[in-house]
Design a protein around this motif. Structure first.
Motif, PDB file in Angstrom:
ATOM      1  N   SER A   1     -35.011 -13.919  -1.670  1.00 44.38           N
ATOM      2  CA  SER A   1     -34.811 -14.091  -3.109  1.00 44.38           C
ATOM      3  C   SER A   1     -34.328 -12.787  -3.748  1.00 44.38           C
ATOM      4  O   SER A   1     -34.503 -12.570  -4.929  1.00 44.38           O
ATOM      5  N   CYS A   2     -33.726 -11.962  -2.947  1.00 40.72           N
ATOM      6  CA  CYS A   2     -33.253 -10.670  -3.477  1.00 40.72           C
ATOM      7  C   CYS A   2     -32.128 -10.879  -4.472  1.00 40.72           C
ATOM      8  O   CYS A   2     -31.306 -11.794  -4.332  1.00 40.72           O
ATOM      9  N   ILE A   3     -32.082 -10.040  -5.457  1.00 43.80           N
ATOM     10  CA  ILE A   3     -31.083 -10.212  -6.514  1.00 43.80           C
ATOM     11  C   ILE A   3     -29.686  -9.841  -6.010  1.00 43.80           C
ATOM     12  O   ILE A   3     -28.687 -10.345  -6.488  1.00 43.80           O
ATOM     13  N   ASP A   4     -29.632  -8.987  -5.011  1.00 42.63           N
ATOM     14  CA  ASP A   4     -28.349  -8.599  -4.451  1.00 42.63           C
ATOM     15  C   ASP A   4     -27.859  -9.708  -3.514  1.00 42.63           C
ATOM     16  O   ASP A   4     -28.534 -10.058  -2.549  1.00 42.63           O
ATOM     17  N   VAL A   5     -26.694 -10.248  -3.808  1.00 40.34           N
ATOM     18  CA  VAL A   5     -26.210 -11.427  -3.082  1.00 40.34           C
ATOM     19  C   VAL A   5     -26.041 -11.139  -1.605  1.00 40.34           C
ATOM     20  O   VAL A   5     -26.401 -11.954  -0.755  1.00 40.34           O
ATOM     21  N   GLU A   6     -25.506  -9.983  -1.314  1.00 39.76           N
ATOM     22  CA  GLU A   6     -25.248  -9.631   0.072  1.00 39.76           C
ATOM     23  C   GLU A   6     -26.550  -9.620   0.882  1.00 39.76           C
ATOM     24  O   GLU A   6     -26.634 -10.193   1.955  1.00 39.76           O
ATOM     25  N   ILE A   7     -27.537  -8.968   0.307  1.00 34.78           N
ATOM     26  CA  ILE A   7     -28.816  -8.875   1.007  1.00 34.78           C
ATOM     27  C   ILE A   7     -29.432 -10.263   1.145  1.00 34.78           C
ATOM     28  O   ILE A   7     -29.893 -10.659   2.217  1.00 34.78           O
ATOM     29  N   GLN A   8     -29.360 -11.013   0.058  1.00 37.75           N
ATOM     30  CA  GLN A   8     -29.964 -12.341   0.071  1.00 37.75           C
ATOM     31  C   GLN A   8     -29.315 -13.214   1.153  1.00 37.75           C
ATOM     32  O   GLN A   8     -29.986 -13.851   1.948  1.00 37.75           O
ATOM     33  N   GLN A   9     -27.981 -13.165   1.168  1.00 37.17           N
ATOM     34  CA  GLN A   9     -27.266 -14.003   2.127  1.00 37.17           C
ATOM     35  C   GLN A   9     -27.659 -13.646   3.561  1.00 37.17           C
ATOM     36  O   GLN A   9     -27.933 -14.516   4.383  1.00 37.17           O
ATOM     37  N   ARG A  10     -27.682 -12.360   3.810  1.00 33.56           N
ATOM     38  CA  ARG A  10     -28.029 -11.959   5.177  1.00 33.56           C
ATOM     39  C   ARG A  10     -29.443 -12.388   5.526  1.00 33.56           C
ATOM     40  O   ARG A  10     -29.698 -12.876   6.631  1.00 33.56           O
ATOM     41  N   ALA A  11     -30.365 -12.176   4.592  1.00 34.41           N
ATOM     42  CA  ALA A  11     -31.757 -12.524   4.878  1.00 34.41           C
ATOM     43  C   ALA A  11     -31.874 -14.005   5.201  1.00 34.41           C
ATOM     44  O   ALA A  11     -32.503 -14.393   6.199  1.00 34.41           O
ATOM     45  N   VAL A  12     -31.216 -14.813   4.384  1.00 32.33           N
ATOM     46  CA  VAL A  12     -31.305 -16.261   4.592  1.00 32.33           C
ATOM     47  C   VAL A  12     -30.686 -16.622   5.938  1.00 32.33           C
ATOM     48  O   VAL A  12     -31.268 -17.354   6.739  1.00 32.33           O
ATOM     49  N   GLU A  13     -29.492 -16.071   6.190  1.00 28.96           N
ATOM     50  CA  GLU A  13     -28.786 -16.437   7.411  1.00 28.96           C
ATOM     51  C   GLU A  13     -29.530 -15.981   8.658  1.00 28.96           C
ATOM     52  O   GLU A  13     -29.695 -16.737   9.609  1.00 28.96           O
ATOM     53  N   TYR A  14     -29.997 -14.738   8.629  1.00 27.22           N
ATOM     54  CA  TYR A  14     -30.680 -14.226   9.813  1.00 27.22           C
ATOM     55  C   TYR A  14     -31.979 -14.979  10.060  1.00 27.22           C
ATOM     56  O   TYR A  14     -32.366 -15.209  11.206  1.00 27.22           O
TER      57      TYR A  14
END
Lengths: 166, 1019
Positions: B563-576
Motif C-alpha cells: 500500500s505504499c504511496i510510491d507507485v513503483e514500490i507498490q507495484q514491485r511489492a505486489v508483483e513480487y
C-alpha cells in the motif's frame, strides 16, 4: 581579443570596468560579482590564472593581479597570450603609477575619468594599442593639456552649435 | 584627499562612498540622476564643463550597476560639437553607454566621418576610438576606405595610425568585404616595414585577423614577420621605451609568432631556416629569474615560441627539447610557469612521438595535483587524463582516487568522472576496475553519477568470472558503518544477483545477506527501495530449499509496501509477493539477468559531449585515438547452441543460454526454449568496428521469445531503457497487439547508419530482418542482402525489386519466393557507379505472412560516399590543387545554415566515416576543417576532391563550406551530399540509436495464444 577589463577592490567594489563586447548593466554586475567571488577565495602566492569559462562562456581566459587593496582583471579569448596579458596589466599599473605618483586606491576612485583616458590609450576595442608606458603617458598628457586649455577659456556660449544640431 | 579635475564629480563620489548601505547609495544615485535629467532638459544653461561633469557622473553611476537610460541623444549630439571638451565627452559617453546596434548611433555616422577625414588629429583619435569600440556593419561600409587612408598615410602621426590599424581590424570583423584582398595584401606587407613599434604592433594585430580569415592572400607577409622577429629577438633593434624589463617588446614578439601560426607551413627553406634560428635562440636563451615581471615577459615569448614550434612540426630533436623545457617548467617555483607548463604539455600530447618523453614527468605531474593553486591542480588533472594509457592507468587512477578524498568540492565531480572513464578504458584487469568504481562510490558517492554504477553492473553481468568477486566486494562494503546510498544500490543489486555464489562463505548465508541489506532500508530514499525489494525477491528465489523464517520476513516486507504511496514500490511489492507464491514461475522470471549488449560507454560519450576547453579537447581527442585496454571488451567465447562466437573483438554478446539452462535445470524446471539463439541486432558501436560484420556467419535472427525469455527480456529492457533507478527492475507490461505490421526501429535512421558503415540492419519487423553487408572497390560495389525469417512459419510471396537511379547499374540475383522458417537467405547485388549523383536506389520489397501482406520501399545505401576513397594529402599537394581549382563551377562555396550542432571533433569523425579524410593541421584556424578524398565512377577517372569547412564557434548551426574537384557535376553533387549529411543526419552514426528491438518485446501472433505470454501479460 580582450573581452573585459575590471578593476575592483578587495571588498568587491568595482573601481573601473570596461566591457569590449556589449553587456547589459545587470549582466555586468553579475560578472563582477562572480569574478570577485573567485578572486577573494584565492590564497597568496598562487598563479595569476583562473578558470573563466564557467563565468564568461567557452574560449575565455582570465588573468588577474593583486596590488595592495586592488584586483586588476583582464578577460580575453584564446587569441591572446596569457603571460602577455599579465604584462599588459603591469604596463597599465606602471602607467597609472607614473601619472599619479605612487598610485593608491583613492587616486583611482577620484580620478575615474582619467583612468578611462589612460585605459583607452592602452586597449582599443579589445585590442592592444600601446605597450610602452612612456608612449601612453605622452598621449595622456596631450589630452590633459587640451582639456585644461579648454577649461581655462570659459566659452561665452555653446548655444550656437546646439541650435544648429537640434 | 586626492585631487580631481572635476570637483563636482569628486563630491559625488565622496557622497557615494559615505553611504552606509546599498539603500542609501540607491537614494543618492536616484537623486543625482534626477538632477542630471532636469539639467539636461534645459541644456541652454549648461557650460561644457558642467556637461562633462554630469556625463562622468552618469558613467560612474553606470559602473555601480544602475541603468542610465536617458541622455543618450544628448551624448550622440555632442559628437558634432565644434570644440574639444564637448566632443570628447560626446565620444566617451557614447562609446560607454551605447552598443553597436543602437539606433542613435546611425545618426552619428556622418559626424564621425567628418572628424576622421578632417585635419584635426585629436578629433581623428576620438572618432577612431569610438568606431573601434562600437562600430558596426554600417560604420564598416561607410568608413573603411577613410580609415585605410589614415593608416597608410605618411603624413599622419603614429598616434593616429596605430588607432587606424585597430579600427580597421574592427571594421573588418564586422564586414570582411570592406578589406579588398587584392588591393590590400601588398599594402599590408608594406605596413610590416614600419619602424614605429606602436604602429607595427597594431598592424601585426590587424595581420593576425586578416590571415586567420584567409592566409592564401597574405603569403608575402610571411618573410616580413620572420624579419620582424629577427629584428626584435636577435638584433634587439628596439627603442628604449619599447624595452620591457630588458626584453625587446615582448608583446610584438608574441603577436608576430601568433601571426606565423596562421600560415599552414613555411615553404621557402631560407625563411624557414632563419625562423628556426630565432626560435632556437628563444628556447635556449630564456632562464627563470628573480624578477616576476621579467619572468612573465620572457616566458610569454617562450611559450609562444613553443606553440609555433609545435605548429611548424619541427624535427623530433627540437620537439624533445621543448618537452624537456616543459618538464623543467612544471617543477619551478613560479606558479604561472608551472601552470602554463602543464597546459602546454597537454597540448603537446597531440604531437606524436613525444608521449613517452612526457610520461617520464609523471611523478612531477602527480605532485602538481597537490598544488595549493586550484588552477594548477585542474591543469594537472587534464594532463594526467590526457597522458593515461594502458601502461600507466593503474598508477594514475590510484593517484586520482587518493586525491579524491582531499580534493576541493569544485573538482570532485570532474575528478570522479575522469577516474571512472580511465578505469574503464585502460583497466589491466576487470577486478581492478570493480575495485576502482566501488572505491569511487565509497569516497565520493555524491559525485558519482548513475551512469557510473550502471556501467559496473553491466560489466559484472557480462563477465561471469567477475561475479563472485564483485559480490564479495559488495558484501565487504556493506559492513562499513555509514555507506553512501549509491553504494547501497550497487551492493544490493550485485548481491541480489550473485550472493548465491558466495553461499559457503561466512556471513554470506541468504539470511545474513538479507539482514545486512535490510538494515539499510530505513536510511534510503524512495528511489532505492525498489532495488532493495528486487534484491529481496532474488534472495528468496535463490534460497533453496526455502527457509520459512526468511520467507515470512520478506513476505511481511512485501505486504507492508503493497500500500505504499510510491507507485513503483507498490507495484514491485505486489508483483513480487504474488510471484513468490507461484514457485516455479518465480524461478523463470527472476532468474539471473542475461548479458547486456555492448554499447558505447555512456560515460565516455558524456565526456565527449561536455563542452571542454581546448587543452581538454585535445586530451579527449587523443583518448579516441589511443588503443584501449581489451580487458573490458572480451566476448564470451563459449559457443552457444553450437554456434561459434564469430569474432573475438566483436562487441556482440551472445547471451549464453546454457548458463540459464544450468541454473534452471538445477531446480528441475524444464527450459522451454533452450534452442533459441538471441543475437543482439544492435548496430555496432563506433569503437568496436563491425558488429554485424559477420552476418555471413550465424543466423542473425531474433525469434519470438517464449515466456520465460520474454519476461526476462522485459526485465532487461527495464534496466536498459530506464534512465531512473526506480524504473530499473520494473516488469514492463506487455504491449497490446498492434493490428498492422510495424517496422522495428527507425528505417530512416537505419539507412543513415548504413550510409556511414558497410554492414548492419536495413529493415526489421516482427517477421523479417533484412541485413546488408557491402564491399566497395573503386566504382564497383557488391552488396549482399540477408533476408531472415524470424518465425516458425514460412514467409511466402517474397518479392524484391530494385529501382536503380540513372547513374547506377544494379543487378540483383534471384530472390526465392519463400523463405523457410527461421532461415536466412542471401541475395548478392552488384553495383556499378557511372557518375556522380545523389539519387538513391530503392528496394521494393514485399512478402506475405499469414493474412498480413507487407510491402516496404527501402532506400539502399549505395550512396555517393561509397564511391569515395579517403586519401591523405600533404600541405604541399593540397595548396597548389586548391588554388588551381579557382572558382565555380569547379570550386563551389556555400554558407550552410541550420546545421545540426556538433563539435568540431564530431564533425571530423563524421567526415572520416563519410570517407572524407580530415587532414589535420592543414588549416591553421582551429575552427576549420580540411578534408580530401578520391571519387570513382565509370565515366570519370579517379577524381581528387577537396573540402574546407569553416565553422563559427559562436554559432554552431552555420558554417561555410567550400568543395572543389576537377568535375563540375561532382563538385555540385558532393557539396549537396555533404550538406544533407550536416543538416539532416540523426545522431545514429556516432552513437547508434537505442534499438527499439531491445526495448520492447518482439511480438508474435502466436504469443497471444500462448498461455505463458498471457501470464506475462497479467504481470
Amino acid at each position: 581579443m580582450i573581452r573585459a577589463v575590471m578593476v575592483m577592490n578587495t571588498l568587491g567594489k568595482p573601481r573601473l570596468t570596461k566591457f569590449y563586447d556589449f553587456q547589459h548593466v545587470e549582466q555586468q554586475q553579475e560578472l563582477i560579482r562572480r569574478v570577485y567571488a573567485v578572486l577573494c577565495s584565492r590564497p597568496e602566492n598562487v598563479s595569476n590564472f583562473v578558470e573563466a569559462e564557467s563565468i564568461f562562456g567557452p574560449d575565455t581566459r582570465l588573468v588577474y593581479k593583486h596590488y595592495a587593496t586592488l584586483y586588476f582583471v583582464f578577460v580575453f579569448d584564446s587569441s591572446e597570450n596569457e603571460l602577455a596579458m599579465l604584462d599588459l596589466i603591469q604596463v597599465f599599473v606602471e602607467t597609472l603609477d607614473k601619472c599619479f605618483k605612487n598610485i593608491c586606491e583613492l587616486d583611482i576612485v577620484f580620478n575615474y575619468s582619467k583612468l578611462h583616458t589612460i585605459l583607452d590609450e592602452i586597449i582599443f576595442g579589445g585590442q592592444v594599442l600601446e605597450t610602452s608606458s612612456t608612449e601612453v603617458v605622452k598621449a595622456v598628457e596631450e589630452i590633459s593639456k587640451l582639456e585644461s586649455a579648454a577649461n581655462a577659456i570659459i566659452p561665452k556660449s555653446v548655444s550656437g552649435w546646439l541650435s544648429r544640431s537640434t | 584627499m586626492a585631487m580631481s579635475g572635476m570637483r563636482g564629480l569628486s563630491v559625488f563620489i565622496s557622497d557615494i562612498r559615505n553611504c552606509q548601505n546599498k539603500e542609501l547609495e540607491r537614494l543618492r544615485v536616484d537623486k543625482e540622476l534626477g538632477n542630471i535629467r532636469t539639467r539636461f532638459k534645459n541644456e541652454k544653461g549648461l557650460t561644457p564643463y558642467e556637461k562633462k561633469k554630469y556625463v562622468w557622473k552618469m558613467l560612474y553611476i553606470y559602473m555601480l550597476g544602475y541603468d542610465v537610460d536617458f541622455g543618450h541623444m544628448e551624448a550622440v549630439s555632442l559628437i558634432s560639437a565644434p570644440k574639444y571638451p564637448e566632443k570628447q565627452v560626446g565620444y566617451i559617453v557614447t562609446s560607454c553607454l551605447l552598443n553597436e546596434n543602437h539606433d542613435f548611433l546611425r545618426l552619428a555616422i556622418n559626424a564621425v566621418r567628418n572628424d576622421i577625414i578632417g585635419r584635426n588629429e585629436t578629433f581623428q583619435c576620438l572618432a577612431l576610438t569610438l568606431v573601434g569600440n562600437i562600430g558596426g556593419r554600417e560604420f564598416a561600409e561607410s568608413l573603411a576606405p577613410d580609415v585605410q587612408k589614415l593608416l597608410t598615410s605618411s603624413s599622419c602621426r603614429p598616434l593616429v595610425r596605430k588607432k587606424a590599424a585597430l579600427c580597421l581590424l574592427r571594421l573588418f570583423r564586422k564586414n570582411p568585404d570592406v578589406v579588398n584582398v587584392d588591393g590590400w595584401s601588398d599594402r599590408m606587407a608594406q605596413l610590416l616595414d614600419e619602424r614605429d613599434l606602436g604602429v607595427l604592433t597594431s598592424s601585426m594585430s590587424l595581420l593576425v585577423a586578416l590571415v586567420s580569415n584567409n592566409h592564401d592572400s597574405y603569403w608575402s607577409c610571411l618573410p616580413k614577420c620572420v624579419k620582424t622577429l629577427e629584428r626584435l629577438a636577435r638584433n634587439q633593434d628596439v627603442p628604449q621605451e619599447y624595452t620591457y624589463y630588458g626584453i625587446p617588446s615582448p608583446w610584438l614578439q608574441v603577436k608576430t609568432m601568433r601571426a606565423l601560426q596562421y600560415f599552414p607551413t613555411i615553404e621557402d627553406p631560407n625563411t624557414r631556416r632563419s625562423l628556426f634560428e630565432v626560435l632556437q635562440r628563444i628556447l635556449m636563451g630564456t632562464d627563470v629569474v628573480k624578477n616576476v615581471n621579467k619572468n612573465n615577459a620572457s616566458h610569454a615569448v617562450l611559450f609562444e615560441a613553443l606553440a609555433l614550434v609545435m605548429h611548424l612540426d619541427a624535427e623530433k630533436e627540437m620537439m624533445s627539447q621543448c618537452v624537456a623545457l616543459l618538464g623543467k617548467f612544471i617543477a619551478v617555483r613560479e606558479p604561472n610557469i608551472r601552470y602554463l607548463g602543464l597546459e602546454n604539455m597537454t597540448r603537446m600530447l597531440m604531437v606524436t612521438d613525444v608521449q613517452d618523453i612526457i610520461k617520464r614527468h609523471q611523478a612531477q605531474i602527480i605532485t602538481s595535483l597537490k598544488d595549493p593553486d586550484i588552477s594548477i591542480r585542474r591543469r594537472a588533472l587534464d594532463l594526467l587524463y590526457g597522458m593515461c594509457d594502458v601502461s600507466n592507468a593503474k598508477d594514475i587512477v590510484e593517484e586520482l582516487l587518493q586525491y579524491l578524498s582531499t580534493a576541493d568540492f569544485a573538482m570532485r565531480e570532474e575528478l570522479s568522472l575522469k577516474a571512472a572513464i580511465l578505469a574503464e578504458k585502460f583497466a589491466p584487469d576487470l577486478s581492478w576496475y570493480v575495485d576502482v568504481i566501488l572505491q569511487l562510490i565509497d569516497k565520493a558517492g555524491d559525485f558519482v553519477s548513475d551512469d557510473i554504477w550502471f556501467r559496473v553492473v553491466q560489466f559484472v553481468t557480462n563477465n561471469e568470472d567477475l561475479q563472485p568477486y564483485a559480490a564479495v566486494k559488495a558484501r565487504e562494503y556493506l559492513d562499513k558503518p555509514a555507506i553512501h546510498e549509491t553504494m547501497v544500490k550497487v551492493s544490493a543489486y550485485l548481491l541480489g544477483e550473485y550472493s548465491h555464489l558466495l553461499a559457503r562463505r561466512p556471513g554470506c548465508s541468504p539470511k545474513e545477506i538479507f539482514s545486512i541489506i535490510h538494515e539499510k532500508l530505513p536510511t534510503v530514499s524512495t528511489s532505492t527501495v525498489p532495488i532493495l525489494l528486487s534484491t529481496y525477491a532474488k534472495i528468496l528465489m535463490h534460497t533453496q530449499p526455502p527457509e520459512p523464517e526468511l520467507q515470512n520476513q520478506i513476505w511481511a516486507i512485501f505486504s507492508k509496501y503493497e500500500s505504499c504511496i510510491d507507485v513503483e514500490i507498490q507495484q514491485r511489492a505486489v508483483e513480487y509477493f504474488a510471484l513468490s507464491r507461484k514457485g516455479a514461475a518465480l524461478m523463470d522470471i527472476l532468474a539471473e539477468m542475461p548479458k547486456f549488449p555492448e554499447r558505447q560507454s555512456a560515460l565516455i560519450k558524456k565526456a565527449e559531449d561536455t563542452e571542454a576547453d581546448t587543452a581538454e579537447q585535445s586530451a579527449i581527442k587523443l583518448r579516441a585515438q589511443q588503443q584501449t585496454s581489451n580487458a573490458l571488451v572480451v566476448t564470451d567465447q563459449r559457443p552457444a547452441n553450437g554456434t561459434p562466437a564469430v569474432n573475438q573483438l566483436s562487441l556482440v554478446k551472445i547471451p549464453s543460454m546454457s548458463n540459464v539452462d544450468h541454473d534452471l535445470g538445477d531446480q528441475g524446471v524444464t527450459q522451454t526454449n533452450g534452442t533459441l539463439t538471441v543475437v543482439d541486432p544492435q548496430p555496432p558501436t563506433p569503437s568496436g568496428g563491425d558488429l554485424l560484420g559477420d552476418l555471413l556467419g550465424p543466423l542473425a535472427i531474433e525469434g519470438p521469445p517464449a515466456v520465460s525469455v520474454l519476461s526476462e527480456r522485459n526485465l532487461v529492457s527495464g534496466v536498459e531503457g530506464a534512465s531512473y533507478a526506480d524504473e530499473r527492475l520494473a516488469i514492463a507490461p506487455v504491449e497490446e497487439q498492434a493490428n498492422t505490421v510495424q517496422p522495428i526501429g527507425n528505417i530512416e535512421e537505419r539507412f543513415h547508419a548504413l550510409c556511414l558503415k558497410d554492414s548492419g540492419v536495413l529493415y526489421e519487423d516482427p517477421y523479417i530482418q533484412i541485413g546488408i553487408k557491402a564491399e566497395w572497390r573503386a566504382h564497383q560495389g557488391r552488396l549482399v542482402l540477408f533476408l531472415g525469417n524470424k518465425n516458425t512459419a514460412p514467409l511466402v510471396s517474397v518479392q524484391a525489386l530494385i529501382l536503380p537511379p540513372s547513374h547506377l547499374k544494379m543487378e540483383l540475383s534471384l530472390v526465392p519466393e519463400t523463405i523457410p522458417p527461421r532461415a536466412q537467405v542471401q541475395c548478392p547485388l552488384e553495383v556499378v557507379n557511372l557518375g556522380p549523383s545523389r539519387d538513391v536506389a530503392v528496394l521494393d520489397f514485399s512478402y506475405k505472412f499469414g493474412t498480413y501482406v507487407v510491402n516496404v520501399k527501402l532506400r539502399l545505401p549505395a550512396v555517393l560516399n561509397k564511391f569515395l576513397q579517403p586519401i591523405s594529402v600533404s600541405a604541399d599537394e593540397f595548396f597548389p590543387q586548391w588554388r588551381s581549382l579557382s572558382g565555380p563551377p569547379l570550386k563551389l562555396q556555400e554558407v550552410v545554415r541550420g546545421v545540426r550542432p556538433m563539435s568540431l571533433m564530431e564533425m571530423a569523425n563524421l567526415f572520416n566515416s563519410l570517407r572524407l579524410m580530415v587532414c589535420q593541421g592543414l588549416d591553421p584556424n582551429p575552427n576549420n576543417l580540411v578534408a580530401s578524398t578520391t571519387f570513382f565512377s565509370d565515366n570519370t577517372r579517379a577524381m581528387l576532391c577537396l573540402l574546407r569547412i569553416e565553422t563559427d564557434p559562436a554559432d554552431r548551426t552555420q558554417l561555410r563550406m567550400t568543395v572543389a574537384s576537377g568535375d563540375p557535376m561532382l563538385t555540385f553533387e558532393l557539396k549537396e551530399f555533404i550538406k544533407e549529411q550536416l543538416i539532416s543526419i540523426p545522431t545514429a552514426p556516432q552513437a547508434p540509436a537505442p534499438v527499439p528491438t531491445q526495448a520492447q518485446p518482439t511480438k508474435s501472433p502466436t504469443a497471444s495464444s500462448d498461455p505463458g505470454a498471457m501470464l506475462a501479460g497479467l504481470l
